[in-house]
Design a protein around this motif. Structure first.
Motif, PDB file in Angstrom:
ATOM      1  N   SER A  37       0.816  -1.213   0.000  1.00 49.70           N
ATOM      2  CA  SER A  37       0.000   0.000   0.000  1.00 49.70           C
ATOM      3  C   SER A  37       0.847   1.258   0.000  1.00 49.70           C
ATOM      4  O   SER A  37       0.373   2.328  -0.381  1.00 49.70           O
ATOM      5  N   VAL A  38       2.098   1.141   0.446  1.00 48.92           N
ATOM      6  CA  VAL A  38       2.957   2.323   0.540  1.00 48.92           C
ATOM      7  C   VAL A  38       4.118   2.238  -0.459  1.00 48.92           C
ATOM      8  O   VAL A  38       4.118   2.894  -1.495  1.00 48.92           O
ATOM      9  N   TYR A  39       5.104   1.404  -0.186  1.00 47.17           N
ATOM     10  CA  TYR A  39       6.337   1.406  -0.961  1.00 47.17           C
ATOM     11  C   TYR A  39       6.115   1.156  -2.450  1.00 47.17           C
ATOM     12  O   TYR A  39       6.663   1.857  -3.304  1.00 47.17           O
ATOM     13  N   GLN A  40       5.315   0.152  -2.792  1.00 50.71           N
ATOM     14  CA  GLN A  40       5.146  -0.208  -4.194  1.00 50.71           C
ATOM     15  C   GLN A  40       4.286   0.798  -4.959  1.00 50.71           C
ATOM     16  O   GLN A  40       4.293   0.813  -6.187  1.00 50.71           O
ATOM     17  N   ALA A  41       3.525   1.616  -4.233  1.00 51.87           N
ATOM     18  CA  ALA A  41       2.541   2.467  -4.896  1.00 51.87           C
ATOM     19  C   ALA A  41       2.854   3.961  -4.825  1.00 51.87           C
ATOM     20  O   ALA A  41       2.491   4.716  -5.720  1.00 51.87           O
ATOM     21  N   THR A  42       3.516   4.395  -3.768  1.00 49.14           N
ATOM     22  CA  THR A  42       3.752   5.820  -3.607  1.00 49.14           C
ATOM     23  C   THR A  42       4.765   6.316  -4.646  1.00 49.14           C
ATOM     24  O   THR A  42       5.687   5.581  -5.018  1.00 49.14           O
ATOM     25  N   PRO A  43       4.637   7.540  -5.136  1.00 51.75           N
ATOM     26  CA  PRO A  43       5.620   8.054  -6.100  1.00 51.75           C
ATOM     27  C   PRO A  43       6.956   8.326  -5.429  1.00 51.75           C
ATOM     28  O   PRO A  43       7.018   8.646  -4.237  1.00 51.75           O
ATOM     29  N   TYR A  44       8.025   8.177  -6.201  1.00 46.79           N
ATOM     30  CA  TYR A  44       9.356   8.459  -5.650  1.00 46.79           C
ATOM     31  C   TYR A  44       9.439   9.917  -5.208  1.00 46.79           C
ATOM     32  O   TYR A  44       9.955  10.233  -4.143  1.00 46.79           O
ATOM     33  N   ASP A  45       8.900  10.796  -6.030  1.00 44.17           N
ATOM     34  CA  ASP A  45       8.877  12.222  -5.711  1.00 44.17           C
ATOM     35  C   ASP A  45       7.529  12.533  -5.073  1.00 44.17           C
ATOM     36  O   ASP A  45       6.503  12.577  -5.740  1.00 44.17           O
ATOM     37  N   LEU A  46       7.516  12.731  -3.748  1.00 42.60           N
ATOM     38  CA  LEU A  46       6.252  13.005  -3.067  1.00 42.60           C
ATOM     39  C   LEU A  46       5.616  14.310  -3.535  1.00 42.60           C
ATOM     40  O   LEU A  46       4.424  14.527  -3.344  1.00 42.60           O
ATOM     41  N   GLY A  47       6.405  15.149  -4.169  1.00 38.95           N
ATOM     42  CA  GLY A  47       5.835  16.381  -4.718  1.00 38.95           C
ATOM     43  C   GLY A  47       4.862  16.125  -5.852  1.00 38.95           C
ATOM     44  O   GLY A  47       4.045  16.982  -6.185  1.00 38.95           O
TER      45      GLY A  47
END
Length: 313
Positions: free
Chosen positions: A292-302
């Motif tokens: 839910s987090v690592y595989q899905a979140t964008p590298y650039d949180l911006g």
């Protein structure tokens, strides 16, 4: 963590059909790795106990996890040392411009109060509103789950006739949910609450998916926005003796509370309880951090997209 394979391997399609994450060699070549940024909004009175419980479950990740502990500004905890809060915690006003890969909103001993009568409700509402645009996946626990379901979806809590306390058997409702990867079909989960979910209202909202349910405890794990919001009405994080301590505390106060169900050996409150949920707890939090987090979140949180962006368009 994902397995890396050749993108043309025939097994890729079968594995992806089972919702098993595979990474092609091409993607692996361009993968960047950075620490995960997680905020824990700790609303529990025994803050140190809760810190230990949650951090223990997140410490088994192969990815570095940076933690921000948040306490409320609008309410001062009577059970926490001001020096501890000053040294180890921050507040929402100090991090409201920061974005997070994940957030955890804990339970709180205010469940019999209407939400808007909770001293820090406006502050918590601001945090939950902030999470829609600035957090990739938010995990709501116990009262935090009821608060989130009411704030985001208008589902009210229902007062129970007596405290629901004990360790209850739950059944997975979705065989392919990444959150339950490696789980048995049925698993135990502690509950400790005076409120329940309006199940009829819950089922009327198609965006909410019930992932696990108990005949005795009701809907226990609910997901929305493809894992960007997760609501748990129980406590994976509880230690073996947490329910026992709560039971002793309540009885010493003269409260009429039931003995926690399916918990003490031979239902003897004088016997030391045994944890039956620890393995599933570690697995659940590892799955949350990974899928839910690592595989899905964008590298650039911006570049993080708002949670409800599709609905707003």
């Amino acid at each position: 963590m994902p397995i890396k394979i050749d993108g043309a391997l025939p097994a890729r399609r079968a594995l992806e059909a089972e919702n098993i994450f595979v990474m092609t060699s091409e993607r692996a070549m361009h993968q960047d790795i950075r620490p995960l940024e997680i905020a824990i909004v700790n609303l529990m009175p025994a803050k140190i106990d809760t810190e230990i419980q949650l951090l223990r479950l997140m410490a088994n990740s192969p990815i570095q996890v940076n933690i921000d502990l948040l306490h409320t500004e609008s309410y001062t905890s009577r059970h926490s040392s001001p020096a501890h809060l000053e040294r180890f915690y921050t507040t929402f006003s100090r991090v409201e411009k920061k974005r997070y890969d994940g957030m955890i909103i804990t339970g709180a001993p205010v469940e019999t109060l209407p939400f808007t009568e909770v001293d820090y409700w406006d502050e918590l509402a601001a945090i939950m509103e902030h999470s829609k645009k600035n957090v990739y996946s938010t995990l709501h626990i116990c009262w935090g789950a009821f608060a989130g379901l009411w704030y985001h979806y208008g589902i009210d809590k229902l007062l129970l006739s007596h405290k629901l306390t004990g360790v209850f058997e739950h059944r997975r409702m979705d065989d392919h949910s990444p959150l339950f990867r490696g789980f048995d079909d049925c698993f135990p989960l502690p509950h400790s609450r005076y409120t329940g979910i309006d199940e009829a209202a819950l089922k009327r909202i198609p965006r909410l998916e019930i992932l696990a349910r108990s005949k005795e405890a009701g809907s226990a794990v609910i997901q929305a926005q493809t894992g960007r919001q997760i609501f748990i009405t129980g406590h994976f994080e509880y230690d073996a003796d947490t329910l026992a301590k709560e039971y002793q505390r309540d009885t010493e106060k003269g409260l009429d509370v039931p003995t926690p169900a399916h918990y003490f050996p031979q239902d003897n409150p004088n016997a030391f309880p045994i944890s039956t949920w620890r393995a599933h707890a570690h697995l659940f939090f590892s799955n949350w951090l990974n899928y839910s987090v690592y595989q899905a979140t964008p590298y650039d949180l911006g570049s993080l997209k708002p949670m409800f962006e599709e609905e707003q368009q």
